[in-house]
Design an enzyme around this catalytic site. Structure first.
Site, PDB file in Angstrom:
ATOM      1  N   GLY A  98      20.234   9.522  14.828  1.00 29.78           N
ATOM      2  CA  GLY A  98      19.139   9.104  15.307  1.00 29.78           C
ATOM      3  C   GLY A  98      18.646   8.851  16.203  1.00 29.78           C
ATOM      4  N   GLU A 101      22.215  10.342  22.637  1.00 31.04           N
ATOM      5  CA  GLU A 101      22.271   9.809  21.400  1.00 31.04           C
ATOM      6  C   GLU A 101      21.344   8.131  21.775  1.00 31.04           C
ATOM      7  OE1 GLU A 101      23.967   8.936  19.084  1.00 31.04           O
ATOM      8  OE2 GLU A 101      25.921   9.058  19.253  1.00 31.04           O
ATOM      9  N   ASP A 135      27.164   1.974  21.437  1.00 29.28           N
ATOM     10  CA  ASP A 135      27.742   0.193  20.771  1.00 29.28           C
ATOM     11  C   ASP A 135      29.177  -0.146  21.094  1.00 29.28           C
ATOM     12  OD1 ASP A 135      28.070  -1.413  18.683  1.00 29.28           O
ATOM     13  OD2 ASP A 135      26.703  -1.088  17.094  1.00 29.28           O
TER      14      ASP A 135
HETATM   15  C1  PRP Z   1      25.024   5.527  15.694  1.00 27.16           C
HETATM   16  C2  PRP Z   1      24.087   6.158  16.574  1.00 27.16           C
HETATM   17  C3  PRP Z   1      25.249   6.729  16.776  1.00 27.16           C
HETATM   18  C4  PRP Z   1      26.813   5.433  17.183  1.00 27.16           C
HETATM   19  C5  PRP Z   1      26.721   4.839  17.811  1.00 27.16           C
HETATM   20  O1  PRP Z   1      24.605   6.482  14.142  1.00 27.16           O
HETATM   21  O2  PRP Z   1      23.687   7.644  16.532  1.00 27.16           O
HETATM   22  O3  PRP Z   1      26.196   7.622  16.955  1.00 27.16           O
HETATM   23  O4  PRP Z   1      26.409   5.374  15.232  1.00 27.16           O
HETATM   24  O5  PRP Z   1      28.196   3.517  18.068  1.00 27.16           O
HETATM   25  P1  PRP Z   1      29.948   3.244  17.848  1.00 27.16           P
HETATM   26  O6  PRP Z   1      29.177   3.343  19.604  1.00 27.16           O
HETATM   27  O7  PRP Z   1      29.811   2.098  17.788  1.00 27.16           O
HETATM   28  O8  PRP Z   1      30.088   4.455  17.769  1.00 27.16           O
HETATM   29  P2  PRP Z   1      25.376   5.946  12.552  1.00 27.16           P
HETATM   30  O9  PRP Z   1      26.145   6.464  12.093  1.00 27.16           O
HETATM   31  O10 PRP Z   1      24.174   5.219  12.411  1.00 27.16           O
HETATM   32  O11 PRP Z   1      24.260   7.620  12.144  1.00 27.16           O
HETATM   33  P3  PRP Z   1      22.896   8.338  12.586  1.00 27.16           P
HETATM   34  O12 PRP Z   1      22.484   8.568  13.902  1.00 27.16           O
HETATM   35  O13 PRP Z   1      22.517   9.004  11.336  1.00 27.16           O
HETATM   36  O14 PRP Z   1      22.407   7.166  12.124  1.00 27.16           O
END
Ligand code: PRP
Length: 174
Positions: free
Chosen positions: A43, A98, A102
């Site tokens: 991301g 990042e 979330d």
């Molecule tokens: C997303 C983002 C963070 C995480 C945040 O990654 O990049 O790493 O979710 O969420 P959290 O605070 O609830 O843990 P994702 O797993 O979607 O992978 P990506 O970055 O490859 O899209």
């Protein structure tokens, strides 16, 4: 599972302006230090590319590929390292980049994991923060925008791997 685009939440111009401000602040804070910036894939790839060009201090970059959500909309809490760093961070001034925080589960797990590798300092920089969804207590050191609890894509963020290439951050309806 495609989702439909509802509206632009943050335009490319607003993103660029805010990333510049973040870069200036980071440059000031690390004025006498050499930074190691770690982008968390996938991301963060666009944010990382724009942010490092707004930082006017010497820096190294590396990437980690993590997977926590898989293809689901909810964090599982289970984080996997799919690609680790290519080097030691021991004694280095490290900043994690990042796209979004979330629940906080990913960033909490990652900071705990990287602290065990004994960096000299460890800070976090997120583009987006959804504090209303937080499960664990963690606040990024730098953040671009606080956003409401909507599903957002674009500027690196995906919905089932789609939409990462949009220039604006937009809300999708699943
Ligand atoms: C997303 C983002 C963070 C995480 C945040 O990654 O990049 O790493 O979710 O969420 P959290 O605070 O609830 O843990 P994702 O797993 O979607 O992978 P990506 O970055 O490859 O899209």
């Amino acid at each position: 599972m495609e989702g439909s685009i509802k509206e632009i939440l943050i335009s490319r111009e607003e993103i660029a302006e805010r990333v510049k401000v973040l870069g200036e602040k980071i440059s000031r804070d690390y004025f006498d230090k050499k930074l190691m910036v770690i982008g968390i894939l996938k991301g963060s790839f666009i944010f990382m590319a724009d942010l490092v060009r707004e930082i006017t201090r010497p820096l190294e970059i590396d990437f980690m590929l993590l997977s926590s959500y898989g293809n689901s909309l909810q964090s599982s809490g289970q984080v996997n390292i799919l690609k680790d760093l290519g080097q030691s961070i021991r004694g280095k001034e490290v900043m994690i980049v990042e796209d979004i925080i979330d629940t906080g589960l990913t960033l909490k797990w990652l900071t705990d994991t990287l602290l065990l590798r004994e960096p000299s300092s460890l800070r976090t920089c997120t583009l987006l923060d959804k504090p209303s969804r937080r499960i664990v207590e963690i606040t990024p050191d730098y953040n671009g925008f606080i956003i409401p609890d909507s599903f957002v894509v674009g500027y690196g963020l995906d919905y089932s791997e789609r939409y990462r290439n949009l220039s604006d951050i937009v809300i999708v309806e699943p």
